[in-house]
Enzyme design. Structure first.
Site, PDB file in Angstrom:
ATOM      1  N   ARG A  92       0.818  -1.208   0.000  1.00 11.81           N
ATOM      2  CA  ARG A  92       0.000   0.000   0.000  1.00 11.81           C
ATOM      3  C   ARG A  92       0.857   1.265   0.000  1.00 11.81           C
ATOM      4  O   ARG A  92       1.967   1.266   0.527  1.00 11.81           O
ATOM      5  CB  ARG A  92      -0.967  -0.008   1.174  1.00 11.81           C
ATOM      6  CG  ARG A  92      -0.408  -0.006   2.557  1.00 11.81           C
ATOM      7  CD  ARG A  92      -0.039  -1.363   3.122  1.00 11.81           C
ATOM      8  NE  ARG A  92      -0.968  -2.458   2.959  1.00 11.81           N
ATOM      9  CZ  ARG A  92      -2.008  -2.686   3.745  1.00 11.81           C
ATOM     10  NH1 ARG A  92      -2.269  -1.894   4.748  1.00 11.81           N
ATOM     11  NH2 ARG A  92      -2.784  -3.718   3.538  1.00 11.81           N
ATOM     12  N   ASP A  95      -0.979   3.693   4.703  1.00 12.41           N
ATOM     13  CA  ASP A  95      -1.915   3.068   5.631  1.00 12.41           C
ATOM     14  C   ASP A  95      -1.890   3.903   6.906  1.00 12.41           C
ATOM     15  O   ASP A  95      -0.810   4.182   7.443  1.00 12.41           O
ATOM     16  CB  ASP A  95      -1.412   1.642   5.918  1.00 12.41           C
ATOM     17  CG  ASP A  95      -2.407   0.799   6.679  1.00 12.41           C
ATOM     18  OD1 ASP A  95      -3.608   1.149   6.697  1.00 12.41           O
ATOM     19  OD2 ASP A  95      -1.994  -0.224   7.252  1.00 12.41           O
TER      20      ASP A  95
HETATM   21  N1  ROI Z   1       4.312  -5.050   7.666  1.00  5.92           N
HETATM   22  C1  ROI Z   1       5.114  -4.030   8.040  1.00  5.92           C
HETATM   23  N2  ROI Z   1       6.398  -4.285   8.292  1.00  5.92           N
HETATM   24  N3  ROI Z   1       4.635  -2.767   8.175  1.00  5.92           N
HETATM   25  C2  ROI Z   1       3.332  -2.470   7.936  1.00  5.92           C
HETATM   26  O1  ROI Z   1       2.931  -1.290   8.066  1.00  5.92           O
HETATM   27  C3  ROI Z   1       2.467  -3.519   7.555  1.00  5.92           C
HETATM   28  N4  ROI Z   1       1.146  -3.303   7.330  1.00  5.92           N
HETATM   29  C4  ROI Z   1       0.326  -4.289   7.009  1.00  5.92           C
HETATM   30  C5  ROI Z   1       0.774  -5.716   6.878  1.00  5.92           C
HETATM   31  C6  ROI Z   1       0.416  -6.225   5.497  1.00  5.92           C
HETATM   32  C7  ROI Z   1       0.095  -6.536   7.954  1.00  5.92           C
HETATM   33  N5  ROI Z   1       2.194  -5.854   7.063  1.00  5.92           N
HETATM   34  C8  ROI Z   1       3.010  -4.814   7.418  1.00  5.92           C
HETATM   35  O2  ROI Z   1      -0.969  -4.036   6.851  1.00  5.92           O
END
Ligand code: ROI
Length: 148
Positions: A92, A95
């Site tokens: 993404r 987020d």
């Molecule tokens: N993994 C990391 N390292 N950082 C994130 O912000 C992050 N966000 C997510 C998922 C896919 C769970 N993995 C992630 O939504």
């Protein structure tokens, strides 16, 4: 004013840019001010591994927005960053997750606070530790330090 912690994450199209401008966008919201920000942390993806590394950060804000209106404006910012909800757990551009809102515990169909994964995610716990005191308490879960 309400005290809120927000997690930011990005792993597409210049993640550092998206996290930094995301923080700026939040600071520009009406009646909202970013009062602390962690450094940017690079992390391996949690979940599916076949995606780029993430840049993560946590900020502390004060805001007059109630929880659901805050969620709405944060989703507007995500959309402005061209976030496409293609696959769950997928890459993404930006987020934004509300981690903690005052000492509230909310179980709403759109919003669970404290964020249910907060204590399991190092990419949230480490930057949160950076901007809080050693005895910081996560509502519902207790001392932050026991999870690190
Ligand atoms: N993994 C990391 N390292 N950082 C994130 O912000 C992050 N966000 C997510 C998922 C896919 C769970 N993995 C992630 O939504």
């Amino acid at each position: 004013m309400n005290t809120v912690f927000i997690a930011l994450g990005s792993n597409l199209d210049n993640p550092v840019y998206h996290v930094e401008t995301g923080i700026r966008d939040i600071n520009n919201l009406p009646e909202t001010e970013v009062i602390k920000k962690s450094s940017l942390h690079k992390s391996k993806p949690v979940g599916p591994q076949n995606q780029p590394d993430y840049i993560n950060a946590v900020i502390k804000i004060i805001t007059n927005h109630e929880p659901l209106p805050l969620l709405d404006v944060l989703q507007d910012i995500e959309n402005k960053h061209h976030r496409k909800r293609v696959e769950r757990w997928g890459p993404r551009t930006l987020d934004l997750d509300i981690l903690i809102y005052n000492d509230l515990i909310i179980n709403h169909e759109r919003l669970v606070i404290p964020h249910p994964e907060i204590i399991n995610r190092e990419f949230v716990l480490i930057p949160l530790k950076e901007i809080t005191n050693y005895d910081f308490i996560i509502p519902k879960y207790g001392k932050l330090l026991q999870y690190i």
